[in-house]
Scaffold this motif. Structure first.
Motif, PDB file in Angstrom:
ATOM      1  N   GLU A 242      73.829  14.506  58.815  1.00 31.58           N
ATOM      2  CA  GLU A 242      73.473  13.492  60.083  1.00 31.58           C
ATOM      3  C   GLU A 242      73.931  13.950  61.278  1.00 31.58           C
ATOM      4  O   GLU A 242      73.435  14.285  62.236  1.00 31.58           O
ATOM      5  CB  GLU A 242      73.837  12.008  59.725  1.00 31.58           C
ATOM      6  CG  GLU A 242      75.123  11.657  59.667  1.00 31.58           C
ATOM      7  CD  GLU A 242      75.279  10.234  59.224  1.00 31.58           C
ATOM      8  OE1 GLU A 242      74.255   9.611  59.366  1.00 31.58           O
ATOM      9  OE2 GLU A 242      76.492   9.857  59.147  1.00 31.58           O
ATOM     10  N   GLU A 257      63.267  13.458  62.108  1.00 26.84           N
ATOM     11  CA  GLU A 257      62.832  11.884  61.205  1.00 26.84           C
ATOM     12  C   GLU A 257      63.396  12.575  59.913  1.00 26.84           C
ATOM     13  O   GLU A 257      62.721  13.428  59.285  1.00 26.84           O
ATOM     14  CB  GLU A 257      61.584  11.691  61.548  1.00 26.84           C
ATOM     15  CG  GLU A 257      61.262  11.109  62.710  1.00 26.84           C
ATOM     16  CD  GLU A 257      59.811  10.634  62.814  1.00 26.84           C
ATOM     17  OE1 GLU A 257      59.083  10.954  62.003  1.00 26.84           O
ATOM     18  OE2 GLU A 257      59.355  10.160  63.935  1.00 26.84           O
ATOM     19  N   SER A 259      64.333  10.158  57.099  1.00 30.02           N
ATOM     20  CA  SER A 259      64.625   8.717  56.480  1.00 30.02           C
ATOM     21  C   SER A 259      64.549   9.029  54.958  1.00 30.02           C
ATOM     22  O   SER A 259      64.858   8.208  54.237  1.00 30.02           O
ATOM     23  CB  SER A 259      63.484   7.822  56.695  1.00 30.02           C
ATOM     24  OG  SER A 259      62.247   8.196  56.626  1.00 30.02           O
ATOM     25  N   LYS A 299      59.815  16.315  61.319  1.00 31.78           N
ATOM     26  CA  LYS A 299      60.005  15.367  59.941  1.00 31.78           C
ATOM     27  C   LYS A 299      60.611  16.482  58.867  1.00 31.78           C
ATOM     28  O   LYS A 299      59.824  17.405  58.425  1.00 31.78           O
ATOM     29  CB  LYS A 299      58.502  14.937  59.617  1.00 31.78           C
ATOM     30  CG  LYS A 299      58.815  14.018  58.510  1.00 31.78           C
ATOM     31  CD  LYS A 299      57.128  13.326  58.270  1.00 31.78           C
ATOM     32  CE  LYS A 299      57.288  12.326  57.068  1.00 31.78           C
ATOM     33  NZ  LYS A 299      56.150  11.711  56.635  1.00 31.78           N
ATOM     34  N   SER A 301      61.892  16.446  54.897  1.00 33.24           N
ATOM     35  CA  SER A 301      61.866  15.623  53.567  1.00 33.24           C
ATOM     36  C   SER A 301      62.238  16.609  52.422  1.00 33.24           C
ATOM     37  O   SER A 301      62.140  17.846  52.470  1.00 33.24           O
ATOM     38  CB  SER A 301      60.242  15.087  53.476  1.00 33.24           C
ATOM     39  OG  SER A 301      59.391  16.271  53.529  1.00 33.24           O
TER      40      SER A 301
END
Length: 305
Positions: A242, A257, A259, A299, A301
């Motif tokens: 982070e 992003e 999450s 984003k 992932s």
């Protein structure tokens, strides 16, 4: 990636002398070589360099002609070129009767001078405040929020105050980084005294103190001569992911992003502050992550199993 074959052969040590000379002239070599040099200095228990390179090699070999990455539209590239790749260097001062403020925004580096002629260079998203009135009366204190590199005039003494701790100096060169739950002081020349809560210690050249997740530690045996960010590189030594994403947002004026990603996992390595695509590849590939860019939002992932 334009130089994929050369990178793979370089990682394996299979380049001929002619190929190595050609690879050294590419931008990919310049970026990955700096990160590789930094990784060699990390403590063995913090970074498995061989495994990192094996993972990177595996991912590079699996890259297809049509990668998952969604490239930004041309307008975004022009914006990045103007605002990031050139890395805008600007300094502005708000002069008043009591002090001098220096601030930097996204992707900016600023240089200023203290009343005793010491030099300070601020990294992106940082601010520095000097109380000139008290400075002249002997209470020499600099308030720092963010990250800065100090080159102190010999014989001069003052205190750098941050929300995480204080650093007292005398004729030295050092870097102070204070970001949320992270505090780090790196001495490059001379000696610095670091004081915070329960810790008080002296740093010699090549030594670093950092406080992370409630624990302070002193790291020795470092050989770098200056902070990597002065050369437009951000390097990390076993820090939560982070914090890496926070720095990337600060350097490129983007929103990340993530999450679906475990951002508390530790990351060792780095990225270029002048090339967003290369920065994302440097962080995501070793961690088996994919990224997608749309406008100024990235984003991130996990890769599909």
């Amino acid at each position: 990636m334009k130089n994929e074959k050369l990178i793979l052969k370089w990682l394996n040590g299979d380049l001929t002398p002619e190929e190595l000379e050609a690879f050294k002239k590419t931008e990919d070599y310049k970026a990955y070589a700096k990160i590789a040099d930094f990784s060699k200095e990390l403590k063995p228990e913090l970074l498995d360099t061989e495994q990192t390179y094996q993972d990177l090699e595996k991912r590079l070999r699996s890259v297809k002609k049509e990668p998952k990455v969604i490239k930004p539209n041309f307008g975004w590239v022009r914006y990045a070129a103007a605002a990031v790749i050139a890395v805008l260097i600007s300094t502005w001062f708000f002069l008043g009767s009591n002090g001098i403020d220096t601030k930097t925004g996204f992707g900016e580096i600023a240089q200023t001078q203290l009343p005793d002629d010491s030099e300070v260079i601020l990294n992106a998203g940082s601010s520095l405040t000097i109380d000139e009135k008290n400075w002249d009366s002997g209470n020499r204190k600099v308030n720092l929020n963010g990250e800065a590199f100090f080159k102190v005039t010999k014989g001069k003494k003052f205190t750098v105050h941050t929300s995480a701790g204080d650093v007292q100096v005398l004729g030295t060169q050092f870097n102070v980084k204070e970001r949320d739950s992270y505090f780090e002081v790196h001495c490059y020349e001379g000696r610095v005294s670091v004081t915070r809560a329960t810790d008080s210690l002296i740093l010699e050249p090549g030594e670093r103190y950092r406080f992370l997740d409630g624990t302070g530690e002193k790291i020795i045996g470092l050989t770098d001569a200056k902070p990597a960010w002065l050369d437009k590189e951000s390097l990390f030594d076993a820090v939560p992911l982070e914090l890496v994403f926070d720095e990337m947002q600060r350097q490129f004026d983007i929103k990340i992003e993530a999450s679906a990603v475990d951002t508390r996992q530790l990351y060792s390595g780095g990225f270029s502050n002048s090339d967003l695509q290369l920065a994302l590849q440097s962080v995501c590939i070793p961690l088996n992550l994919s990224y997608e860019i749309k406008d100024a939002v990235v984003k991130i992932s996990p890769d599909a199993p």
